[in-house]
Design a protein around this motif. Structure first.
Motif, PDB file in Angstrom:
ATOM      1  N   UNK A   1       0.829  -1.215   0.000  1.00 35.18           N
ATOM      2  CA  UNK A   1       0.000   0.000   0.000  1.00 35.18           C
ATOM      3  C   UNK A   1       0.860   1.261   0.000  1.00 35.18           C
ATOM      4  N   UNK A   2       1.951   1.211   0.746  1.00 39.48           N
ATOM      5  CA  UNK A   2       2.858   2.372   0.762  1.00 39.48           C
ATOM      6  C   UNK A   2       3.433   2.611  -0.625  1.00 39.48           C
TER       7      UNK A   2
ATOM      8  N   UNK B   1       3.002   6.048  -2.779  1.00 39.51           N
ATOM      9  CA  UNK B   1       4.177   6.839  -3.141  1.00 39.51           C
ATOM     10  C   UNK B   1       4.232   7.067  -4.646  1.00 39.51           C
ATOM     11  N   UNK B   2       3.903   6.053  -5.412  1.00 37.76           N
ATOM     12  CA  UNK B   2       4.009   6.146  -6.883  1.00 37.76           C
ATOM     13  C   UNK B   2       2.727   6.639  -7.532  1.00 37.76           C
ATOM     14  N   UNK B   3       1.764   7.084  -6.755  1.00 35.67           N
ATOM     15  CA  UNK B   3       0.525   7.589  -7.314  1.00 35.67           C
ATOM     16  C   UNK B   3       0.813   8.854  -8.152  1.00 35.67           C
ATOM     17  N   UNK B   4       0.195   9.061  -9.302  1.00 38.90           N
ATOM     18  CA  UNK B   4      -0.890   8.284  -9.922  1.00 38.90           C
ATOM     19  C   UNK B   4      -0.411   7.225 -10.888  1.00 38.90           C
ATOM     20  N   UNK B   5       0.932   7.034 -11.036  1.00 41.37           N
ATOM     21  CA  UNK B   5       1.439   6.057 -11.992  1.00 41.37           C
ATOM     22  C   UNK B   5       1.086   4.623 -11.590  1.00 41.37           C
TER      23      UNK B   5
ATOM     24  N   UNK C   1      -1.021   0.208 -13.084  1.00 41.90           N
ATOM     25  CA  UNK C   1      -0.652  -1.166 -12.768  1.00 41.90           C
ATOM     26  C   UNK C   1      -1.701  -1.833 -11.890  1.00 41.90           C
ATOM     27  N   UNK C   2      -2.329  -1.081 -11.032  1.00 39.41           N
ATOM     28  CA  UNK C   2      -3.229  -1.662 -10.035  1.00 39.41           C
ATOM     29  C   UNK C   2      -4.644  -1.900 -10.570  1.00 39.41           C
TER      30      UNK C   2
END
Length: 298
Positions: A53-54, A58-62, A66-67
């Protein structure tokens, strides 16, 4: 989610189709049986979930590329988290969310599939070798079961159909295989429904395509049929000759009662010949003249 079902008829067999909407507890029980002492993913699992989840935050919105996954209307996604099936069964259709690194999913197609059973050399009950091939229509009725209970549900169904075809035709005579294909297809479909139900597969229809006989057997059957037809033709011709002879005898008895009837028959024959054989020259000869010769000889 509730279990919905629909009933329909294929040929002479009654079929029950169940959609991939089993309750979460039912799908879990059928698909995977955890150990009684296994209480959850454990401390390590929770730590990895938190780290995942971390990573997403951290990589949001990229990370959204992937998710977020999408499955079509005719597809379902079976999700595994740290090697364990998620509660709730399969996901879809539509969009769903998976955690990177710790979750993986398998996409299952629910549409009806078809495959040809390769020609099988079968020894029938009356010791005749024939080559029979068939076609099987099936679909995945439960995506979770088809992924968790068998390594390859499609390949297993194909192999089972081949062995079932050989075993079932081995108990039939040649005339039953040639003349009762519909009953054999229904029996084979019923037999396949049992094992494939534990794999999440629903066999919808089975059809025998072709029955190939040896060349020598084809010639023997053709000769037998030709001999039977010739025998029937001779019997019919003999019966016709018998009936014609009786009719001629009755006609002769009637003509013998009246001398003028012979003359009338003679004139009728001349009329028939003159109408059909126009190039034939006919010289009428009075019967009384011939009668004088017969009297002199007597």
């Amino acid at each position: 989610m509730e279990d919905t079902s629909a009933t329909f008829s294929l040929g002479s067999c009654q079929k029950i189709v169940t959609e991939d909407k089993l309750p979460a507890r039912r799908a879990w029980q059928i698909g995977y049986h955890p150990d009684e002492n296994d209480s959850g993913i454990g401390l390590c699992g929770w730590v990895l979930t938190g780290l995942s989840w971390i990573l997403v935050l951290v990589t949001m919105p990229f990370s959204f590329f992937v998710c977020f996954k999408v499955v079509q209307e005719y597809e379902r996604a079976v999700i595994f988290r740290l090697g364990r099936l998620l509660q709730g069964g399969s996901k879809g259709p539509g969009i769903f969310f998976i955690l990177p690194c710790i979750e993986s999913y398998s996409k299952v197609d629910l549409r009806t599939s078809v495959f040809d059973v390769p020609p099988q050399e079968v020894l029938t009950k009356d010791s005749v070798t024939v080559s029979v091939d068939a076609v099987v229509y099936y679909r995945v009725s439960n995506a979770t079961v088809s992924v968790a209970n068998v390594e390859n549900a499609h390949h297993s169904t194909r192999l089972l159909a081949q062995t079932t075809l050989r075993n079932m035709l081995g108990t039939k005579n040649l005339h039953e295989i040639l003349g009762d294909r519909e009953s054999i297809s229904c029996d084979m479909q019923t037999y396949l429904d049992g094992p494939t139900n534990d794999w999440g597969i629903k066999v919808e229809r089975v059809e025998l395509k072709d029955v190939r006989l040896p060349v020598q057997l084809q010639r023997a059957m053709a000769a037998e049929a030709e001999a039977a037809r010739e025998a029937r033709a001779k019997v019919i011709a003999a019966e016709g000759e018998q009936k014609a002879s009786r009719a001629l005898k009755e006609a002769a008895d009637v003509i013998s009662l009246s001398p003028a009837a012979i003359q009338l028959r003679y004139l009728q024959t001349l009329n028939t010949i003159s109408a059909e054989k126009n190039s034939t020259i006919i010289f009428p000869l009075p019967i009384e003249l011939l009668r004088q010769f017969f009297i002199k000889k007597e």
